[in-house]
Scaffold this motif. Structure first.
Motif, PDB file in Angstrom:
ATOM      1  N   ASN A   1       0.822  -1.211   0.000  1.00 26.20           N
ATOM      2  CA  ASN A   1       0.000   0.000   0.000  1.00 26.20           C
ATOM      3  C   ASN A   1       0.854   1.257   0.000  1.00 26.20           C
ATOM      4  OD1 ASN A   1      -2.520  -1.254   0.009  1.00 26.20           O
ATOM      5  ND2 ASN A   1      -2.481  -1.521   2.221  1.00 26.20           N
TER       6      ASN A   1
ATOM      7  N   ARG B   1      -2.890   3.888   8.503  1.00 23.38           N
ATOM      8  CA  ARG B   1      -3.379   4.524   7.282  1.00 23.38           C
ATOM      9  C   ARG B   1      -2.529   5.729   6.917  1.00 23.38           C
ATOM     10  NH1 ARG B   1      -8.972   6.196   9.212  1.00 23.38           N
ATOM     11  NH2 ARG B   1      -8.098   5.701  11.255  1.00 23.38           N
TER      12      ARG B   1
ATOM     13  N   LYS C   1      -4.864   7.904  -0.808  1.00 20.13           N
ATOM     14  CA  LYS C   1      -4.808   7.364   0.547  1.00 20.13           C
ATOM     15  C   LYS C   1      -4.863   5.858   0.496  1.00 20.13           C
ATOM     16  CE  LYS C   1      -9.753   8.132   1.027  1.00 20.13           C
ATOM     17  NZ  LYS C   1     -10.882   8.349   1.920  1.00 20.13           N
ATOM     18  N   VAL C   2      -4.326   5.255   1.530  1.00 16.90           N
ATOM     19  CA  VAL C   2      -4.412   3.798   1.655  1.00 16.90           C
ATOM     20  C   VAL C   2      -5.005   3.472   3.009  1.00 16.90           C
ATOM     21  CG1 VAL C   2      -2.561   3.278   0.056  1.00 16.90           C
ATOM     22  CG2 VAL C   2      -2.021   3.637   2.461  1.00 16.90           C
ATOM     23  N   ASP C   3      -5.746   2.395   3.023  1.00 13.76           N
ATOM     24  CA  ASP C   3      -6.498   2.000   4.207  1.00 13.76           C
ATOM     25  C   ASP C   3      -5.859   0.752   4.818  1.00 13.76           C
ATOM     26  OD1 ASP C   3      -8.550   1.788   6.091  1.00 13.76           O
ATOM     27  OD2 ASP C   3     -10.097   2.218   4.608  1.00 13.76           O
TER      28      ASP C   3
END
Lengths: 325, 325, 325, 325
Positions: free
Chosen positions: B123, B234, B245-247
């Motif tokens: 990510n 995150r 964005k990455v979760d």
């Protein structure tokens, strides 16, 4: 002591099993490998002839990853040699031949596990566990979307037995697995919408198959041999008490926003990336069943049932009507 | 020829590196291991004393996973023995000591790579690649949420150097990595909101840290030692041309719906599950840097900069004002 | 000058249209209303008898929201009186009767728009616009999930014409709308899995319907009269160049995480909440068609085609085979 | 009997309130309107001079949507005339002036409600209700992202009081609303990263503001005057028992997949689209408070507190240190 495994066929799937066992499954080891085409394979692998492998008393179990038309024969020979067998699907393209082989398996009392690896995918395992916990109540409908990123080569297509026996058979197994019930009727609508080679080969590339189960509940499967956005594998289960679904996996979960819109990654595109975990977990389950002498989680009978549905689906397309099983 | 690696310290992280190298990184092998507490470890591991490992001419590189207060010393000894070193963060709790060690590293010309594994998470790699491709334009803000599922044991806390040097240091590195710029000012607001042991130990468990970069752009990090719903990691990057964005990652992507609501799985709860891939990829990068004799992707200087920010954050809390770097 | 509208039938749907016109569609006004059961309605509404409304020269258009068995009759009377008509679906339960009515509509040259409101939902409009822009390429499959939160009262069921003519008819229209092609074959699998009243009334509550279009492309619809988690309305379109899908709407988009899991809101549960926008936009389209004297976006022919598919689906269930149209 | 409302100022916001009351809030009606610039407005509106409106004994309540520098004066005049007042934020740019006005409000005993409409957004209402139900336990951190699609015109900027008093003031109110506690310290990091007009006007366009509450809990707000992907309004609440967050709203929820990736719609881009519901619900709340003679949900004191934080944030930027309240 480690389970001593022989692998027949070291193509794409054979290599997956080989690596999983050697690297990540310490309870077993691959001690012999039979493969005719050794180009490109490491020369230090323990290659032997097929007969030698099957007859080797120091082999406890055999993994069969050779072409489909050899499966039944090899399973029977392994069974008579007293080996437990893990065999890739399908057992055979002929229901008659499958039944013969299962007869031998039963007589010899060996374990036979079929390679319906998707049952072991974390998403589908979760879905099945929700069903088993009663979270869906009485299940009324299972929906399966199963689309390949692109069709296989023509040579493969021709010996594959057609889309239902080659590709949809996974979905037929998935429907039975989620439902825990038997299919009594099959209706399939299919077409060769991609044209070209597939149509010329007399095969189909797009289908919607409706299954009816003993109790009136249903499953519906939609297939395509080509989804431009990648490998699409989704399942939904709907019941009296709830609904659950699982989506595709992606290489990362990023979201990107600019003037054009919001963007995200496509599904994992290759079955070996998508089902990395499921291949490992299924082999772990086979090894455990052999070592603990318990039943395998996917039996030969499961292979027969999925193949019966596939054959009925093909008949349904040809005759333009639902087929009773 | 395989890179021959010695590991000092075979605790939680040491074992991850050991297994990754032995099972999944065929370009290298662990030939010696030094660990004082061998209880519970396989007896057939190639154990040696630390000195023997460091001085062994048949070892090409050393991985240091021992307690923090030994890092600087071991790095220096390895450096003087001409070994390339991969060292877990932080190099030391003292900036002075870190600088001394980096001096030795520089003089000896060895490679030193720091274990900021998160840079290698798929990510965060994706996010960084979007930044590098210019998809965000000039980056104006990086936001990092980093919350642990629960605080470490008191004994660990006491020797950890405090939350900023132990936990937030990963986030300080992440902010620098995403930005590709240096921090010039730090302001930290922190508290011991969980009370109990952490507060008694004089440490904090909750913080919001604002970083200012050379060009006026900013980063903001929020931390907690305890998120009841699991390990929350995150990152978001906002720039003139877009935002990404990455979760969190989850064990599966199921959604379940019943009368009560829609439900889904929690984030992967354990750092070793969350960062499985990142540990593998970082080690692969270290091995490649050693074999190809190119620069490591996370240098000793990166460790120093992250530690400088951590020390400044602590000073900011104590003095109640922003600290210039 | 405002379009002067009369409404026949001021039940649930009639009230929606009344309020939308009076509050949010300044180009039109409701000048007369005919409703036999006036209990609970504001007494200051401009009530008149049906005949008076239809014959009123100062009414430009009529909206018919009375019970289904009156639709054909009222449409014909309005047509003969020269009024443009907006009529709720279905036109009638008999294909013969529908054809008669459309004959009258054609002879009189009035505009007749059918209340397939879902075509005007922002999600489905977006999906259709992607199809029209060619984003899906040649469409190969449309998938529609359409589940009600609970079955209607028995009295309603009995006069509804059965699930296909009452509920699935929306989905048949949606399939035609998304495809822009005509259906040539219908196969329906259905059951009364909820038992009780519905089964006793000889109706079904669960169905999977497969449609085949002129060019071999397909649609599949799955229905249930009862989804415990709410009103479930999703559509997916799959084609040679891409796939697009729309999901349910929710009252808010919150996500809540605690030890138990991740939780979110259920779909909007009531068709009037789910389709608030679509009712407004469809009426706006009708008013515009009347005022600008252009074709209505949903014609009487659309009602006929959807009803033909519904009747064929019922026949398919009864005869256990696909029905050609 | 309907609440009789006068509106002062019929610009963008004034029109929203006018339409909501006339079309969707049957408990009230706008009986008089004062607006100097009547170009482009319908001529049949009940225009009067401001004095006439305020002194009209047949007006029960006044909505003030005129420029900020007139708010305090008009509130005081309405208060002295005994009218309940709904006033757009901020009350004034000077804390001293706000306090004077609140003094008059208190002396006259009228109701004064401030236009912090976002409190009434369905997403934020849900979040607040989760906090009130104790689902988060003791709240430890509130995170607010608030980014505009683009900066306002220079003329507006110059009289706006700066970003904190104009834009962030909504977020300061949101932080207090979510927390239900008072702020005791403010630290703001800010910059004019967009350059151009904003910088020349001496204003800022990007900021990270950290708030500390009485009990050590915190809030962090990040702002930008320009997000190329649209209006970005997200809130997250983290506490001892759970975490909840709300995301942006989109015009539809479609997902489109092709070879390029997965695509979706951007957030609603305009504050009037994003907050359509909140404007309606806040006005409904004001009308109810007036008619039932109960407290308004957003009091003058709330306006004062938000303004105090804004002023402190500006001071923090100027002095480069945290400011105690």
């Amino acid at each position: 002591m480690k389970l001593r495994i022989g692998i027949i066929g070291l193509g794409r799937i054979g290599k997956i099993h080989y690596n999983n066992i050697m690297q990540r499954l310490p309870e077993a080891e691959v001690t012999q490998v039979a493969e005719l085409r050794r180009d490109g394979l490491p020369t230090d692998l323990p290659f032997v002839e097929i007969d030698e492998l099957i007859d080797n008393p120091d082999i406890d179990a055999v993994i069969i990853c050779s072409p489909t038309d050899t499966h039944a024969d090899f399973v029977e020979r392994c069974a008579r040699a007293g080996k437990n067998v893990f065999c890739e699907k399908p057992l055979d393209l002929s229901l008659h031949r499958i039944r013969q082989t299962l007869q031998v398996v039963q007589e010899t009392g060996i374990k036979l596990m079929l390679g319906f690896n998707r049952r072991f995918d974390p998403n589908f395992l979760k879905l099945r566990s929700l069903v088993e916990e009663g979270k869906m109540g009485e299940v009324q409908l299972v929906k399966i979307t199963s689309r390949d990123p692109g069709p296989p080569p023509l040579a493969y297509l021709k010996s594959s037995g057609g889309m239902f026996l080659d590709m949809t058979i996974h979905d037929f197994d998935m429907a039975r697995y989620m439902m825990g019930k038997e299919v009594v009727q099959v209706y399939a609508e299919a077409a060769a919408l991609l044209g070209g080679e597939i149509e010329e080969a007399g095969d189909i590339d797009t289908a919607v198959v409706t299954l009816k189960f003993e109790d009136g509940s249903m499953a519906v499967i939609d297939n395509s041999r080509k989804a431009v956005y990648g490998y699409d594998q989704r399942v939904e289960v709907f019941g009296a008490a709830g609904m659950a679904k699982v989506d595709n996996n992606t290489p990362d979960n990023h979201q990107y926003f600019n003037e054009e819109g919001a963007q995200a990654s496509l599904p994992l595109n290759f079955f070996m990336d998508r089902y990395t975990e499921s291949y490992l977990t299924e082999m772990e389950a086979f090894i455990r069943a052999c070592k603990d002498d318990v039943a395998v989680p996917v039996a030969g009978e499961d292979g027969l049932q999925a193949a019966r549905i596939a054959v009925a689906a093909l008949q349904s397309v040809r005759e333009g009507k639902p087929i009773q099983l």
